[in-house]
Design a protein around this motif. Structure first.
Motif, PDB file in Angstrom:
ATOM      1  N   LEU A  11     -17.392  17.657  -8.319  1.00 37.84           N
ATOM      2  CA  LEU A  11     -16.429  18.409  -9.115  1.00 37.84           C
ATOM      3  C   LEU A  11     -16.968  18.666 -10.507  1.00 37.84           C
ATOM      4  N   ASN A  12     -16.706  19.862 -11.030  1.00 39.71           N
ATOM      5  CA  ASN A  12     -17.095  20.188 -12.399  1.00 39.71           C
ATOM      6  C   ASN A  12     -16.015  19.811 -13.407  1.00 39.71           C
ATOM      7  N   GLU A  13     -14.765  19.941 -12.987  1.00 42.96           N
ATOM      8  CA  GLU A  13     -13.640  19.664 -13.879  1.00 42.96           C
ATOM      9  C   GLU A  13     -12.538  18.937 -13.110  1.00 42.96           C
ATOM     10  N   PRO A  14     -12.676  17.609 -12.947  1.00 40.93           N
ATOM     11  CA  PRO A  14     -11.651  16.863 -12.211  1.00 40.93           C
ATOM     12  C   PRO A  14     -10.283  16.985 -12.883  1.00 40.93           C
ATOM     13  N   ARG A  15      -9.253  17.078 -12.074  1.00 38.88           N
ATOM     14  CA  ARG A  15      -7.883  17.189 -12.583  1.00 38.88           C
ATOM     15  C   ARG A  15      -7.396  15.827 -13.079  1.00 38.88           C
ATOM     16  N   LEU A  16      -6.783  15.828 -14.254  1.00 36.12           N
ATOM     17  CA  LEU A  16      -6.193  14.613 -14.795  1.00 36.12           C
ATOM     18  C   LEU A  16      -4.716  14.533 -14.419  1.00 36.12           C
ATOM     19  N   VAL A  17      -4.170  13.334 -14.457  1.00 36.14           N
ATOM     20  CA  VAL A  17      -2.751  13.144 -14.165  1.00 36.14           C
ATOM     21  C   VAL A  17      -1.947  13.539 -15.396  1.00 36.14           C
ATOM     22  N   GLU A  18      -1.078  14.542 -15.241  1.00 41.07           N
ATOM     23  CA  GLU A  18      -0.253  15.008 -16.356  1.00 41.07           C
ATOM     24  C   GLU A  18       1.097  14.317 -16.408  1.00 41.07           C
ATOM     25  N   ARG A  19       1.643  13.994 -15.236  1.00 41.97           N
ATOM     26  CA  ARG A  19       2.936  13.299 -15.177  1.00 41.97           C
ATOM     27  C   ARG A  19       2.902  12.312 -14.019  1.00 41.97           C
ATOM     28  N   LYS A  20       3.593  11.211 -14.209  1.00 40.49           N
ATOM     29  CA  LYS A  20       3.646  10.181 -13.165  1.00 40.49           C
ATOM     30  C   LYS A  20       4.999   9.508 -13.241  1.00 40.49           C
ATOM     31  N   PHE A  21       5.689   9.425 -12.104  1.00 42.47           N
ATOM     32  CA  PHE A  21       6.916   8.644 -12.106  1.00 42.47           C
ATOM     33  C   PHE A  21       7.216   8.106 -10.715  1.00 42.47           C
ATOM     34  N   LEU A  22       8.076   7.103 -10.684  1.00 37.21           N
ATOM     35  CA  LEU A  22       8.442   6.409  -9.456  1.00 37.21           C
ATOM     36  C   LEU A  22       9.583   7.137  -8.770  1.00 37.21           C
ATOM     37  N   ALA A  23       9.446   7.369  -7.474  1.00 39.19           N
ATOM     38  CA  ALA A  23      10.521   7.974  -6.680  1.00 39.19           C
ATOM     39  C   ALA A  23      11.472   6.864  -6.249  1.00 39.19           C
ATOM     40  N   ARG A  24      12.671   6.876  -6.811  1.00 37.27           N
ATOM     41  CA  ARG A  24      13.641   5.809  -6.543  1.00 37.27           C
ATOM     42  C   ARG A  24      14.552   6.186  -5.374  1.00 37.27           C
ATOM     43  N   PRO A  25      15.050   5.189  -4.630  1.00 35.18           N
ATOM     44  CA  PRO A  25      15.903   5.474  -3.458  1.00 35.18           C
ATOM     45  C   PRO A  25      17.217   6.125  -3.854  1.00 35.18           C
ATOM     46  N   GLN A  26      17.682   7.048  -3.012  1.00 34.16           N
ATOM     47  CA  GLN A  26      18.992   7.668  -3.177  1.00 34.16           C
ATOM     48  C   GLN A  26      19.527   8.017  -1.791  1.00 34.16           C
ATOM     49  N   HIS A  27      20.840   8.207  -1.686  1.00 33.50           N
ATOM     50  CA  HIS A  27      21.453   8.536  -0.404  1.00 33.50           C
ATOM     51  C   HIS A  27      21.376  10.038  -0.157  1.00 33.50           C
ATOM     52  N   GLU A  28      21.154  10.387   1.102  1.00 30.12           N
ATOM     53  CA  GLU A  28      21.065  11.792   1.490  1.00 30.12           C
ATOM     54  C   GLU A  28      21.491  11.902   2.951  1.00 30.12           C
ATOM     55  N   GLY A  29      21.947  13.098   3.361  1.00 23.95           N
ATOM     56  CA  GLY A  29      22.356  13.276   4.748  1.00 23.95           C
ATOM     57  C   GLY A  29      23.558  12.401   5.062  1.00 23.95           C
ATOM     58  N   ALA A  30      23.557  11.810   6.261  1.00 21.09           N
ATOM     59  CA  ALA A  30      24.643  10.922   6.692  1.00 21.09           C
ATOM     60  C   ALA A  30      24.109   9.495   6.761  1.00 21.09           C
ATOM     61  N   ALA A  32      21.420   8.275   5.321  1.00 15.93           N
ATOM     62  CA  ALA A  32      19.969   8.137   5.186  1.00 15.93           C
ATOM     63  C   ALA A  32      19.610   7.766   3.745  1.00 15.93           C
ATOM     64  N   ILE A  33      18.465   7.135   3.590  1.00 17.21           N
ATOM     65  CA  ILE A  33      17.932   6.794   2.275  1.00 17.21           C
ATOM     66  C   ILE A  33      16.655   7.596   2.066  1.00 17.21           C
ATOM     67  N   VAL A  34      16.541   8.280   0.936  1.00 15.21           N
ATOM     68  CA  VAL A  34      15.316   9.009   0.625  1.00 15.21           C
ATOM     69  C   VAL A  34      14.821   8.620  -0.767  1.00 15.21           C
ATOM     70  N   ARG A  35      13.517   8.606  -0.912  1.00 17.87           N
ATOM     71  CA  ARG A  35      12.891   8.525  -2.236  1.00 17.87           C
ATOM     72  C   ARG A  35      12.451   9.948  -2.568  1.00 17.87           C
ATOM     73  N   ARG A  36      13.202  10.625  -3.423  1.00 17.36           N
ATOM     74  CA  ARG A  36      12.936  12.031  -3.748  1.00 17.36           C
ATOM     75  C   ARG A  36      12.111  12.111  -5.018  1.00 17.36           C
ATOM     76  N   SER A  37      10.960  12.768  -4.931  1.00 17.75           N
ATOM     77  CA  SER A  37      10.085  12.885  -6.099  1.00 17.75           C
ATOM     78  C   SER A  37      10.045  14.306  -6.652  1.00 17.75           C
ATOM     79  N   ILE A  38      10.099  15.308  -5.782  1.00 18.04           N
ATOM     80  CA  ILE A  38      10.254  16.704  -6.203  1.00 18.04           C
ATOM     81  C   ILE A  38      11.642  17.143  -5.752  1.00 18.04           C
ATOM     82  N   GLY A  39      12.339  17.891  -6.623  1.00 19.44           N
ATOM     83  CA  GLY A  39      13.682  18.325  -6.298  1.00 19.44           C
ATOM     84  C   GLY A  39      14.744  17.438  -6.907  1.00 19.44           C
ATOM     85  N   ARG A  40      14.389  16.669  -7.928  1.00 20.96           N
ATOM     86  CA  ARG A  40      15.325  15.802  -8.635  1.00 20.96           C
ATOM     87  C   ARG A  40      15.356  16.216 -10.099  1.00 20.96           C
TER      88      ARG A  40
END
Length: 302
Positions: A11-30, A32-40
């Motif tokens: 690689l000539n220009e490796p990508r750096l991490v711009e944002r980092k966060f923990l996907a925490r559990p939440q209820h979804e559906g009927a 179900a438990i999901v850890r949502r990281s995009i769409g929150r």
């Protein structure tokens, strides 16, 4: 896809991490438990990605009959199995390591429910469709675990769900140009994976602990999402004593207006209003919703 050379290399220009966060559990559906990281609330949209869920369901919990329009869902099972049914008569079960790439297009109503005892786990990614593809006919691409392309090299194993890595290509067709790679790095391993420079890309850690972007970055562990900045690829290191497993996902941004109402994703509010009207009146792609219920839903009525 033009400009989509994703085999490993320097690689000539490796990508750096711009944002980092923990996907925490939440209820979804009927139940179900999901850890949502995009769409929150921290990350509503990462063009072209709408949602990333790490889901966990145990019967009778699940995702009963619900509609979609305007995007694709990619379900990748990690443990157990899930049965999918829809109003077109399509039904199937995907187990650990299996993949379903569903194009909702102009409209689908379906259910996704546990198919085995115990806890079923997997990932579901929603990929936006361009305005020219939002109203296409629904379609499925399904692949058993044994048929997903794999490559192993110098302590690195990759399952190529979409795109290319280590000289191995996936046969999956992506309307929105996308790469989806499942990496496992043995202790002491260093990865360099190209990503097209114009694409957005992220890492989601499944197991273990790794360093991404550069060796000065803090280690990231399971359930963390890392949004990558600009560059021509990802560098990752496993400096721990245990295997590191993560997915690397990249996609070409659509750069179009987005209006979302739950499971409907269009370009304008007028299109959303029309979609709601179509669904409520069972027209324009939702005709079969009027008289259809999944077998799992019917069994609950008995």
């Amino acid at each position: 896809m033009p400009g989509n050379d994703q085999s490993c290399g320097v690689l000539n220009e490796p990508r750096l991490v711009e944002r980092k966060f923990l996907a925490r559990p939440q209820h979804e559906g009927a139940g179900a438990i999901v850890r949502r990281s995009i769409g929150r609330f921290e990350l509503k949209y990462f063009d072209p990605f709408l949602v990333l869920d790490e889901f966990s369901v145990t019967a009778p919990a699940g995702f009963p009959d619900h509609p979609h329009r305007g995007f694709e869902t990619v379900t990748y099972m990690l443990q157990g199995s899930v049965t999918h049914e829809d109003f077109e008569g399509h039904k199937g079960t995907i187990g650990a390591g299996d993949l379903q790439w569903m194009t909702a297009g102009r409209g689908i109503v379906h259910s996704e429910m546990p198919a085995a005892q115990g806890t079923q786990k997997g990932l579901q990614l929603w990929i936006n469709l361009s305005s020219k593809h939002k109203m296409i006919e629904p379609k499925y691409q399904e692949m058993l675990s044994k048929n997903i392309a794999e490559a192993v090299e110098d302590g690195i194993k990759v399952r190529v769900i979409a795109g290319e890595s280590l000289g191995t290509k996936s046969p999956i067709y992506t309307r929105t140009p996308t790469m989806y790679l499942d990496f496992t790095l043995k202790p002491g391993t260093h990865l360099q994976q190209p990503v097209p420079t114009s694409w957005n890309a992220f890492v989601y850690v499944l197991e273990g602990e790794g360093m991404f972007g550069n060796l000065k970055s803090s280690a990231a562990s399971a359930h963390h999402i890392l949004l990558l900045g600009k560059g021509d690829g990802l560098e990752a290191w496993n400096k721990s004593s245990k295997p590191l497993r993560f997915i690397l996902v990249g996609g070409e941004p659509l750069g179009e207006p987005l209006v979302q109402f739950g499971p409907f994703v269009m370009n304008t509010q007028e299109e959303i209003d029309q979609t709601i009207d179509d669904f409520e009146n069972c027209v324009n792609g939702f005709e079969k919703a009027r008289h259809w219920r999944s077998e799992s839903a019917l069994s609950l009525d008995m």
